[in-house]
Design a protein around this motif. Structure first.
Motif, PDB file in Angstrom:
ATOM      1  N   ALA A 116     -39.681  50.021   2.064  1.00 25.37           N
ATOM      2  CA  ALA A 116     -40.546  50.978   2.892  1.00 25.37           C
ATOM      3  C   ALA A 116     -40.068  51.194   4.007  1.00 25.37           C
ATOM      4  CB  ALA A 116     -41.981  50.368   2.854  1.00 25.37           C
ATOM      5  N   GLY A 117     -39.288  50.295   4.766  1.00 22.46           N
ATOM      6  CA  GLY A 117     -38.536  50.295   5.961  1.00 22.46           C
ATOM      7  C   GLY A 117     -38.491  49.364   6.787  1.00 22.46           C
ATOM      8  N   PHE A 118     -39.162  48.308   6.712  1.00 19.74           N
ATOM      9  CA  PHE A 118     -39.530  47.174   7.452  1.00 19.74           C
ATOM     10  C   PHE A 118     -38.252  46.233   7.671  1.00 19.74           C
ATOM     11  CE2 PHE A 118     -41.163  42.715   8.359  1.00 19.74           C
ATOM     12  CZ  PHE A 118     -41.834  42.968   9.806  1.00 19.74           C
ATOM     13  N   ARG A 119     -37.771  45.693   8.771  1.00 18.75           N
ATOM     14  CA  ARG A 119     -36.634  44.857   8.745  1.00 18.75           C
ATOM     15  C   ARG A 119     -37.130  43.697   9.326  1.00 18.75           C
ATOM     16  NH1 ARG A 119     -35.926  47.757   5.569  1.00 18.75           N
ATOM     17  NH2 ARG A 119     -34.054  49.314   5.121  1.00 18.75           N
ATOM     18  N   GLY A 120     -38.346  43.355   9.900  1.00 17.53           N
ATOM     19  CA  GLY A 120     -38.487  42.245  10.715  1.00 17.53           C
ATOM     20  C   GLY A 120     -38.810  40.963   9.873  1.00 17.53           C
ATOM     21  N   ARG A 121     -39.464  40.155  10.452  1.00 14.28           N
ATOM     22  CA  ARG A 121     -40.152  39.016   9.875  1.00 14.28           C
ATOM     23  C   ARG A 121     -41.261  38.842   9.270  1.00 14.28           C
ATOM     24  NH1 ARG A 121     -39.482  33.012  13.194  1.00 14.28           N
ATOM     25  NH2 ARG A 121     -39.583  31.534  11.428  1.00 14.28           N
ATOM     26  N   VAL A 122     -41.381  38.456   7.962  1.00 13.88           N
ATOM     27  CA  VAL A 122     -42.837  38.179   7.174  1.00 13.88           C
ATOM     28  C   VAL A 122     -43.243  36.910   7.512  1.00 13.88           C
ATOM     29  CG1 VAL A 122     -44.008  38.670   5.168  1.00 13.88           C
ATOM     30  CG2 VAL A 122     -42.094  40.117   5.791  1.00 13.88           C
ATOM     31  N   LEU A 123     -44.543  36.837   8.323  1.00 15.24           N
ATOM     32  CA  LEU A 123     -45.187  35.401   8.196  1.00 15.24           C
ATOM     33  C   LEU A 123     -46.434  35.406   7.372  1.00 15.24           C
ATOM     34  CD1 LEU A 123     -44.592  34.808  11.934  1.00 15.24           C
ATOM     35  CD2 LEU A 123     -43.179  33.775  10.172  1.00 15.24           C
ATOM     36  N   ILE A 124     -46.879  34.261   6.793  1.00 12.02           N
ATOM     37  CA  ILE A 124     -48.259  34.054   6.100  1.00 12.02           C
ATOM     38  C   ILE A 124     -49.138  33.316   6.650  1.00 12.02           C
ATOM     39  CG2 ILE A 124     -49.084  33.954   3.776  1.00 12.02           C
ATOM     40  CD1 ILE A 124     -46.965  36.101   3.782  1.00 12.02           C
ATOM     41  N   VAL A 125     -50.247  33.807   6.807  1.00 13.20           N
ATOM     42  CA  VAL A 125     -51.281  32.773   7.369  1.00 13.20           C
ATOM     43  C   VAL A 125     -51.495  31.667   6.578  1.00 13.20           C
ATOM     44  CG1 VAL A 125     -53.661  32.766   8.259  1.00 13.20           C
ATOM     45  CG2 VAL A 125     -52.298  34.774   8.766  1.00 13.20           C
ATOM     46  N   THR A 126     -51.765  30.504   7.112  1.00  7.94           N
ATOM     47  CA  THR A 126     -51.911  29.345   6.393  1.00  7.94           C
ATOM     48  C   THR A 126     -53.420  29.057   6.496  1.00  7.94           C
ATOM     49  OG1 THR A 126     -51.794  27.699   8.108  1.00  7.94           O
ATOM     50  CG2 THR A 126     -49.630  28.525   6.856  1.00  7.94           C
ATOM     51  N   SER A 127     -54.032  28.058   5.534  1.00  7.34           N
ATOM     52  CA  SER A 127     -55.206  27.486   5.614  1.00  7.34           C
ATOM     53  C   SER A 127     -55.429  26.738   6.852  1.00  7.34           C
ATOM     54  CB  SER A 127     -55.591  26.625   4.330  1.00  7.34           C
ATOM     55  OG  SER A 127     -55.352  27.311   3.212  1.00  7.34           O
ATOM     56  N   GLN A 128     -54.346  26.304   7.770  1.00  5.55           N
ATOM     57  CA  GLN A 128     -54.579  25.368   8.827  1.00  5.55           C
ATOM     58  C   GLN A 128     -54.546  26.078  10.064  1.00  5.55           C
ATOM     59  OE1 GLN A 128     -51.903  24.533   6.465  1.00  5.55           O
ATOM     60  NE2 GLN A 128     -53.345  23.345   5.346  1.00  5.55           N
ATOM     61  N   ALA A 129     -54.906  27.503  10.061  1.00 11.31           N
ATOM     62  CA  ALA A 129     -54.727  28.359  11.325  1.00 11.31           C
ATOM     63  C   ALA A 129     -53.537  28.472  11.953  1.00 11.31           C
ATOM     64  CB  ALA A 129     -55.912  27.632  12.436  1.00 11.31           C
ATOM     65  N   GLY A 130     -52.514  28.514  11.243  1.00 17.01           N
ATOM     66  CA  GLY A 130     -51.198  28.821  11.673  1.00 17.01           C
ATOM     67  C   GLY A 130     -50.388  29.979  10.841  1.00 17.01           C
ATOM     68  N   VAL A 131     -49.148  30.012  11.005  1.00 21.63           N
ATOM     69  CA  VAL A 131     -48.242  31.011  10.035  1.00 21.63           C
ATOM     70  C   VAL A 131     -47.083  30.035   9.705  1.00 21.63           C
ATOM     71  CG1 VAL A 131     -49.105  33.055  10.967  1.00 21.63           C
ATOM     72  CG2 VAL A 131     -47.375  32.051  12.057  1.00 21.63           C
ATOM     73  N   ILE A 132     -46.584  30.634   8.404  1.00 19.77           N
ATOM     74  CA  ILE A 132     -45.074  30.127   7.931  1.00 19.77           C
ATOM     75  C   ILE A 132     -44.551  31.281   7.250  1.00 19.77           C
ATOM     76  CG2 ILE A 132     -46.243  27.830   7.622  1.00 19.77           C
ATOM     77  CD1 ILE A 132     -46.527  28.549   4.865  1.00 19.77           C
ATOM     78  N   ASP A 133     -43.117  31.040   7.192  1.00 17.18           N
ATOM     79  CA  ASP A 133     -42.407  32.218   6.683  1.00 17.18           C
ATOM     80  C   ASP A 133     -42.785  32.349   5.288  1.00 17.18           C
ATOM     81  OD1 ASP A 133     -40.107  32.992   8.578  1.00 17.18           O
ATOM     82  OD2 ASP A 133     -40.162  30.872   8.873  1.00 17.18           O
ATOM     83  N   ALA A 134     -42.784  33.612   4.810  1.00 17.79           N
ATOM     84  CA  ALA A 134     -43.087  33.758   3.284  1.00 17.79           C
ATOM     85  C   ALA A 134     -42.394  32.953   2.361  1.00 17.79           C
ATOM     86  CB  ALA A 134     -42.798  35.262   2.883  1.00 17.79           C
ATOM     87  N   ALA A 135     -41.051  32.735   2.745  1.00 16.44           N
ATOM     88  CA  ALA A 135     -40.131  31.741   1.535  1.00 16.44           C
ATOM     89  C   ALA A 135     -40.888  30.442   1.665  1.00 16.44           C
ATOM     90  CB  ALA A 135     -38.734  31.863   1.879  1.00 16.44           C
ATOM     91  N   ASP A 136     -41.546  29.794   2.595  1.00 15.38           N
ATOM     92  CA  ASP A 136     -42.132  28.453   2.647  1.00 15.38           C
ATOM     93  C   ASP A 136     -43.435  28.403   2.021  1.00 15.38           C
ATOM     94  OD1 ASP A 136     -40.032  27.437   4.271  1.00 15.38           O
ATOM     95  OD2 ASP A 136     -40.986  27.950   6.080  1.00 15.38           O
ATOM     96  N   ALA A 137     -44.033  29.875   2.216  1.00 15.01           N
ATOM     97  CA  ALA A 137     -45.413  29.817   1.393  1.00 15.01           C
ATOM     98  C   ALA A 137     -45.153  29.815   0.077  1.00 15.01           C
ATOM     99  CB  ALA A 137     -45.892  31.301   1.838  1.00 15.01           C
ATOM    100  N   ALA A 138     -44.088  30.341  -0.620  1.00 13.13           N
ATOM    101  CA  ALA A 138     -43.768  30.381  -1.957  1.00 13.13           C
ATOM    102  C   ALA A 138     -43.526  28.713  -2.337  1.00 13.13           C
ATOM    103  CB  ALA A 138     -42.586  31.238  -2.313  1.00 13.13           C
ATOM    104  N   GLU A 139     -42.710  28.271  -1.548  1.00  8.82           N
ATOM    105  CA  GLU A 139     -42.403  26.679  -1.861  1.00  8.82           C
ATOM    106  C   GLU A 139     -43.639  25.885  -2.016  1.00  8.82           C
ATOM    107  OE1 GLU A 139     -39.452  24.974  -2.554  1.00  8.82           O
ATOM    108  OE2 GLU A 139     -38.655  27.155  -2.883  1.00  8.82           O
ATOM    109  N   ALA A 140     -44.610  26.140  -1.256  1.00  3.60           N
ATOM    110  CA  ALA A 140     -45.712  25.466  -1.149  1.00  3.60           C
ATOM    111  C   ALA A 140     -47.041  25.932  -1.170  1.00  3.60           C
ATOM    112  CB  ALA A 140     -45.618  24.074  -0.142  1.00  3.60           C
ATOM    113  N   PRO A 141     -47.505  26.852  -2.151  1.00  2.29           N
ATOM    114  CA  PRO A 141     -48.402  27.856  -1.761  1.00  2.29           C
ATOM    115  C   PRO A 141     -49.930  27.036  -1.530  1.00  2.29           C
ATOM    116  CG  PRO A 141     -47.637  27.632  -4.161  1.00  2.29           C
ATOM    117  CD  PRO A 141     -46.800  26.777  -3.734  1.00  2.29           C
ATOM    118  N   ILE A 142     -49.985  25.729  -1.641  1.00  4.60           N
ATOM    119  CA  ILE A 142     -51.360  25.362  -1.479  1.00  4.60           C
ATOM    120  C   ILE A 142     -51.675  25.569   0.017  1.00  4.60           C
ATOM    121  CG2 ILE A 142     -50.555  22.985  -0.801  1.00  4.60           C
ATOM    122  CD1 ILE A 142     -53.096  21.914  -2.620  1.00  4.60           C
ATOM    123  N   HIS A 143     -50.449  25.976   0.789  1.00  4.38           N
ATOM    124  CA  HIS A 143     -50.862  26.115   2.442  1.00  4.38           C
ATOM    125  C   HIS A 143     -51.685  27.370   2.530  1.00  4.38           C
ATOM    126  CE1 HIS A 143     -48.548  22.750   3.943  1.00  4.38           C
ATOM    127  NE2 HIS A 143     -47.819  22.862   3.219  1.00  4.38           N
TER     128      HIS A 143
END
Length: 689
Positions: free
Chosen positions: A232-259
């Motif tokens: 769609a045109g986005f070239r930036g960084r994708v961060l996913i909100v965690t259950s611990q009130a922070g954010v992590i990279d999408a790849a890290d969320a895929a590695e440990a989705p319980i977060h």
């Protein structure tokens, strides 16, 4: 430019922060079958409003932060992967037996819950590590290989591994991981000691099972999310909100989705803490995020956001135990889409069933027929049918009144307005009980706290809720309609690392404890140098999981430093524990020694210059008008309606009045008064009913 997207049960919220720091809110209907489509719809709405194509608009963004319910929805609906569990011989029933708790001690009518992984897919491995880390029985690798062949036969899609005392000596778990990678390539697995090094075996096994079961689906989701955003045109960084009130990279969320299981709701307290600090003098805050489907309640206690390991999905003891810390959020089925009905006993019920996004409340005109909280508000004249979502969606007031008449007023022999008011009253009571449940249990007197109202439907009954609780002050932030998404923009890159290391204050082993804390600190620094590289500020904090020696459950106590260096530092920790325990449970037992069962380090990396969020004010909008609305004790009355954005700082209005913008309506009930603050928030003195 930064984007924050919160995918809820009814609407997908988007907050866009431009390069000058001003924000704009947008909403689009959530698409449950394809959440990414709902996100792209919201981004398209924002692009249209900005006069650019979606590709041009997205190309200007450097970060997209995403809160999602995709993981928890998969668990609830049973759409997780076919998962197997490998565990120590003799412990195959760990997910069956659980921890033995009962929510209703003498109620024997409940069916015994099924284990998260079926017993038929649980395989016992000959091996035994002792509590001191010594090996009593060497791992039988031939047995593991035989089990792997059976995993292939059963078409297993993921594997969880939880061996006894692997948190002390992980050699056997690590070797099983190597065998799985070699002989079962392409099938993801989770090793319990890496994911959740907690002493309690059931919680460790359950968290490993949940994490493994989510890996195939979340990996696909994250890959699909990033791919479609790039297309769609986005070239930036994708961060996913965690259950611990922070954010992590999408790849890290895929590695440990319980977060990310409790991803969306964890961000509201971040925003709530900010607004409580700048708009009130209260030490404690109650954050209530009202969506279309759920009512999420969290707290801020003396500036801190509590977390909990009592993380059940579904009923306590009978649901699914994550055994993994997350922001303490209480969710109940009470939102704008909550369905109202009269039960067989003649009592009015509101929720937990919801009309959701599709078909939605009757007023939406999308096929929904049940009376909902939104329909009640429309029937009372509190919501302007022609101005819903800023006019992007027109509601049908006749359909709303007809639904209230058919489902509540008729069976209850009430006028439609009184029936609609009763719906809001019952919805309010459901919400109040959720707040009492989370506040009183953590030593907070709601009468001494400030209430923060977030979510698109928050303003409909937040004054009622505050009055019921005894709160004098209600704060509706200008970013409130998308409070969780706004919290994501205020959030920081975050990781937590845990270690099991038992220690007792009467015979404290400083060397062993400090070695554990040093190892945790190294992991935190590695994170800061890796995903957190380039951060504007990095903070590392430490906590201990501790209890009085006679207690079963531990509490979290912050450490003042990254070590317990000497007797003086230990005395400080002991006093901090007593004080924390007294705050939570109203007593301290200075005659008992303290047992610490685990340690943790949290690292936060601040990525953005700004934390304060202000909305851009649209030009050429009407400032004030009048609408006929119904209020208890007054009836129908010509009521002043104010545009939220046009209220000036310090301007005060008295109820009854209505304040609205594109995405929320705030009801200032009779006897209450509201004032716009320099922060942009609407601060309401709820007065007396």
């Amino acid at each position: 430019m930064r984007f924050a997207v919160d995918t809820g049960g009814t609407f997908t919220d988007l907050v866009v922060e431009d390069d000058s720091g001003l924000c704009r809110l947008y909403k689009a209907a959530t698409t449950p079958h394809d959440p990414v489509a709902g996100m792209l719809d919201a981004l398209s709405v924002a692009a249209d409003a900005d006069g650019r194509s979606l590709a041009e608009f997205l190309a200007g963004g450097n970060t997209l932060l995403h809160g999602t319910t995709h993981a928890i929805n998969a668990i609830i609906t049973g759409r997780t992967a076919r998962t197997a569990l490998l565990t120590t011989s003799g412990h195959g029933d760990i997910l069956v037996l659980r921890e033995g708790g009962r929510a209703e001690t003498f109620n024997f009518t409940h069916e015994f819950p099924e284990p998260y992984i079926p017993r038929s897919l649980t395989f016992e491995v000959p091996e035994r590590v002792m509590a001191d880390g010594s090996v009593r029985l060497t791992l039988d690798e031939e047995a593991v290989l035989e089990h792997i062949e059976r995993l292939k036969e059963n078409a297993v899609e993921a594997v969880a591994v939880c061996l006894l005392w692997s948190i002390v000596n992980p050699a056997h778990e690590l070797r099983i991981g190597e065998l799985l990678a070699e002989h079962l390539p392409g099938v993801p697995f989770t090793l319990s000691h890496k994911l959740n090094p907690a002493i309690r075996e059931f919680r460790r096994a359950s968290s490993a099972a949940v994490d493994a079961s989510l890996k195939p689906m979340i990996a696909r989701y994250m890959s699909d999310l990033e791919r479609r955003l790039r297309e769609a045109g986005f070239r930036g960084r994708v961060l996913i909100v965690t259950s611990q009130a922070g954010v992590i990279d999408a790849a890290d969320a895929a590695e440990a989705p319980i977060h990310i299981v409790n991803s969306g709701p964890s961000m509201a307290p971040i925003a709530g803490r900010y607004y409580a600090a700048i708009d009130s003098a209260a030490e404690d805050a109650i954050i209530a995020d009202t969506g279309g489907t759920t009512y999420d309640v969290s707290i801020v206690r003396k500036g801190n956001i509590p977390t909990t390991r009592e993380t059940w999905i579904g009923p306590q003891y009978r649901g699914i135990m994550l055994g993994f810390p997350w922001v303490d959020v209480k969710s109940v089925g009470a939102g704008g889409g909550s369905i109202a009905s009269i039960d067989s006993g003649g009592l009015l019920r509101v929720g937990p069933a919801s009309a959701g996004a599709v078909p939605g409340p009757a007023a939406y005109g999308r096929g929904g027929t049940h009376a909902t909280v939104t329909d009640a508000a429309v029937a009372l004249g509190h919501i302007d049918p022609a101005y819903f979502l800023g006019g992007a969606m027109t509601l049908d007031p006749e359909a709303a009144r007809a639904a209230v008449e058919r489902d509540v007023a008729g069976p209850g022999k009430l006028p439609v307005a009184e029936a609609a008011d009763a719906i809001l009253t019952i919805a309010t009571e459901n919400m109040v009980q959720a707040i009492l449940d989370i506040t009183v249990k953590q030593g907070i007197d709601p009468r001494e706290a400030v209430l923060i109202g977030g979510g698109g439907a928050a303003g409909l009954n937040s004054v009622r809720i505050a009055r019921r609780l005894g709160c004098r002050t209600l704060i509706i932030p200008e970013t409130g309609p998308a409070l969780s998404a706004a919290g994501a923009l205020m959030s920081e890159l975050k990781a937590e690392y845990h270690a099991a290391q038992v220690a007792h204050t009467d015979s404290f082993d400083h060397d062993a404890v400090n070695a554990t804390l040093s190892a945790l600190a190294r992991k935190a620094r590695d994170f800061a140098a890796g995903p957190g590289a380039g951060a504007l500020e990095t903070t590392i904090t430490f906590k201990a999981d501790a209890r009085y020696a006679t207690e079963v459950w531990e509490i979290e106590v912050p450490l003042r430093e990254g070590s317990v260096s000497d007797a003086g530092a230990l005395s400080e920790f002991v006093e901090d524990f007593h004080r924390t325990h007294e705050t939570l449970f109203s007593f301290r037992d200075e005659g008992s020694f303290i047992e610490i069962v685990g340690w943790s380090a949290s690292v936060t990396c601040r990525l953005s210059e700004r934390k304060d969020l202000r909305l851009a004010s649209p030009a050429g909008i009407k400032e004030k008008w009048v609408r006929n609305a119904w209020f208890a004790g007054i009836g129908w009355a010509e009521t002043d309606v104010y545009r939220f954005e046009t209220l000036k700082a310090g301007e005060r209005i008295d109820g009854p009045a209505i304040v609205e913008n594109d995405y929320t309506t705030v009801i200032v009930d009779p006897g209450a008064s509201a004032e716009r603050r320099p922060s942009g928030s609407l601060v309401v003195d709820v007065g007396q009913q």
